[in-house]
Scaffold this motif. Sequence first.
Motif, PDB file in Angstrom:
ATOM      1  N   VAL A   2       2.490  31.958 -21.134  1.00  0.00           N
ATOM      2  CA  VAL A   2       2.473  33.321 -21.642  1.00  0.00           C
ATOM      3  C   VAL A   2       3.230  34.249 -20.711  1.00  0.00           C
ATOM      4  O   VAL A   2       4.023  35.081 -21.139  1.00  0.00           O
ATOM      5  CB  VAL A   2       1.023  33.808 -21.841  1.00  0.00           C
ATOM      6  CG1 VAL A   2       1.014  35.273 -22.201  1.00  0.00           C
ATOM      7  CG2 VAL A   2       0.347  33.001 -22.928  1.00  0.00           C
ATOM      8  N   SER A   3       3.040  34.117 -19.371  1.00  0.00           N
ATOM      9  CA  SER A   3       3.750  34.986 -18.437  1.00  0.00           C
ATOM     10  C   SER A   3       5.241  34.752 -18.506  1.00  0.00           C
ATOM     11  O   SER A   3       6.038  35.682 -18.382  1.00  0.00           O
ATOM     12  CB  SER A   3       3.237  34.762 -17.009  1.00  0.00           C
ATOM     13  OG  SER A   3       3.462  33.420 -16.607  1.00  0.00           O
ATOM     14  N   THR A 187       0.373  37.078 -32.369  1.00  0.00           N
ATOM     15  CA  THR A 187      -1.032  37.035 -32.768  1.00  0.00           C
ATOM     16  C   THR A 187      -1.958  36.846 -31.580  1.00  0.00           C
ATOM     17  O   THR A 187      -3.161  36.682 -31.748  1.00  0.00           O
ATOM     18  CB  THR A 187      -1.259  35.889 -33.781  1.00  0.00           C
ATOM     19  OG1 THR A 187      -0.762  34.657 -33.231  1.00  0.00           O
ATOM     20  CG2 THR A 187      -0.538  36.181 -35.086  1.00  0.00           C
ATOM     21  N   GLY A 188      -1.400  36.863 -30.362  1.00  0.00           N
ATOM     22  CA  GLY A 188      -2.215  36.727 -29.159  1.00  0.00           C
ATOM     23  C   GLY A 188      -2.066  35.370 -28.500  1.00  0.00           C
ATOM     24  O   GLY A 188      -1.705  34.377 -29.139  1.00  0.00           O
ATOM     25  N   ARG A 189      -2.309  35.330 -27.175  1.00  0.00           N
ATOM     26  CA  ARG A 189      -2.262  34.102 -26.382  1.00  0.00           C
ATOM     27  C   ARG A 189      -0.899  33.405 -26.473  1.00  0.00           C
ATOM     28  O   ARG A 189      -0.817  32.171 -26.506  1.00  0.00           O
ATOM     29  CB  ARG A 189      -3.381  33.144 -26.787  1.00  0.00           C
ATOM     30  CG  ARG A 189      -4.768  33.723 -26.550  1.00  0.00           C
ATOM     31  CD  ARG A 189      -5.859  32.683 -26.733  1.00  0.00           C
ATOM     32  NE  ARG A 189      -7.163  33.226 -26.410  1.00  0.00           N
ATOM     33  CZ  ARG A 189      -8.278  32.525 -26.413  1.00  0.00           C
ATOM     34  NH1 ARG A 189      -8.238  31.221 -26.715  1.00  0.00           N
ATOM     35  NH2 ARG A 189      -9.423  33.085 -26.101  1.00  0.00           N
ATOM     36  N   GLY A 190       0.159  34.192 -26.545  1.00  0.00           N
ATOM     37  CA  GLY A 190       1.501  33.633 -26.556  1.00  0.00           C
ATOM     38  C   GLY A 190       1.947  33.069 -27.882  1.00  0.00           C
ATOM     39  O   GLY A 190       3.046  32.523 -27.977  1.00  0.00           O
ATOM     40  N   ARG A 191       1.141  33.196 -28.916  1.00  0.00           N
ATOM     41  CA  ARG A 191       1.483  32.627 -30.215  1.00  0.00           C
ATOM     42  C   ARG A 191       1.938  33.719 -31.176  1.00  0.00           C
ATOM     43  O   ARG A 191       1.696  34.907 -30.967  1.00  0.00           O
ATOM     44  CB  ARG A 191       0.288  31.869 -30.800  1.00  0.00           C
ATOM     45  CG  ARG A 191      -0.104  30.651 -29.985  1.00  0.00           C
ATOM     46  CD  ARG A 191      -1.357  29.995 -30.540  1.00  0.00           C
ATOM     47  NE  ARG A 191      -1.169  29.474 -31.890  1.00  0.00           N
ATOM     48  CZ  ARG A 191      -0.620  28.297 -32.177  1.00  0.00           C
ATOM     49  NH1 ARG A 191      -0.177  27.515 -31.204  1.00  0.00           N
ATOM     50  NH2 ARG A 191      -0.510  27.892 -33.426  1.00  0.00           N
TER      51      ARG A 191
END
Length: 409
Positions: A2-3, A187-191
């Motif tokens: 994600v970072s 949509t969150g958490r890198g997705r």
Amino acid sequence: MVSALLGSSLLVLAGLGCSPADRTGRTEPTAAPVPSASAPSGPTPVRAACEAPLPESWRSALAAGEFHAPSGQRAVLTEVGPRARWTVVQLSDGRSRRAAVVEDAEAPRTLLTFTDPVEHQLLAADVSADGRWTAFAVLEGRTLDSPWSLYVQDAEGGMRRLARSTLPGPLPQPVVRDGSVFWAQGTGRGRATIFTSPVRPPGSGDAAPAPRALHSGVIEAPFAAGGLLAWREASADGRSTKLSALSFATLRPAGLPGPLAALRNLRSPASDGTTWAWVEEGGHAEGAGNAGEGEEGREGGDPRLVVWRQGQPAPVARLSGAPAAEGLDQLRISGELITWRTPEAAYALDLRSSAYTRITPQYGYAQARAGALAVAYQGDRAKGPDARSVIQVVRADRLPRLPKPRDCG
């Protein structure tokens, strides 16, 4: 992961306002390094293109196609339409900022006047084949975590907002096709998820349907490739990236043509449905070529522009190295023409003659699309609101082929 996604996005977003939205999306699916020596099918064959000066025929055609913004306003190119029938621009005069579409050299038609003329910026746009519907995205701030909104406007009157997002993810690059708009949002958490929504006449009295989710993953913004909607995404284990696609006709997963399904770890893919192009970093992309052809492995080498056309047995590397391939991105394709930009200038490759040319004097960008070519750059060294921006829009399919240099092998 994600970072890494966010870091990549922030670097690209820093240039927003003087360049169009990146058609690959700003949140890149990042894979762990995979040694190029593991590629099962060998290195990519090389058929190097040769650089040529910008010919006078092209220079004259571009000058004749210059867009003149209304008096006192500064224009930023966002998107060009098939055969240059329309162009979407952002117009600012110091007090206001708006998104507008220019059709067949007519006066700009306002899509939306932004509520904040400083913070809000036009990201991307697309127009339906009949010219009635325009989908466009607006970033509501200057940083990646700013909210964005996606709108669709009816040229016969009315507009509605299709989506709004406050989560990190690929910035929307709307695709209008067959009465629907397609886009991706975080949509969150890198997705992120790819959505579609029909273009319904705003104000018809019917409730607008909720967007339909088509695919989720660690993905880039999708792009149109003929009858396919294609995108790059990370594998389930995060160790590689690949191309995926769905059919516009069925909205179901679809196979990719030729060798494309086997490619791994490519960057900045683009296509017009017949020609595909992408960037190989350092070593070759996995699955990119045939054993025994071309160069030896290039671990740590320069990035290369690779092209595959239907009917070819394998992709071919067309150019590499500075300055034309140094930091190249934002690939666009129109038939025999491929455009891209680097940190220093924009370029165009003519596959008819295997010649390429620097198409902007300095910096700027170029967009090839379905028989159109749009070029944008600063006309002087001034920066900020007083800078003179040059936007040139021509029929790419009417340009003569780039001359091949005599000393080109």
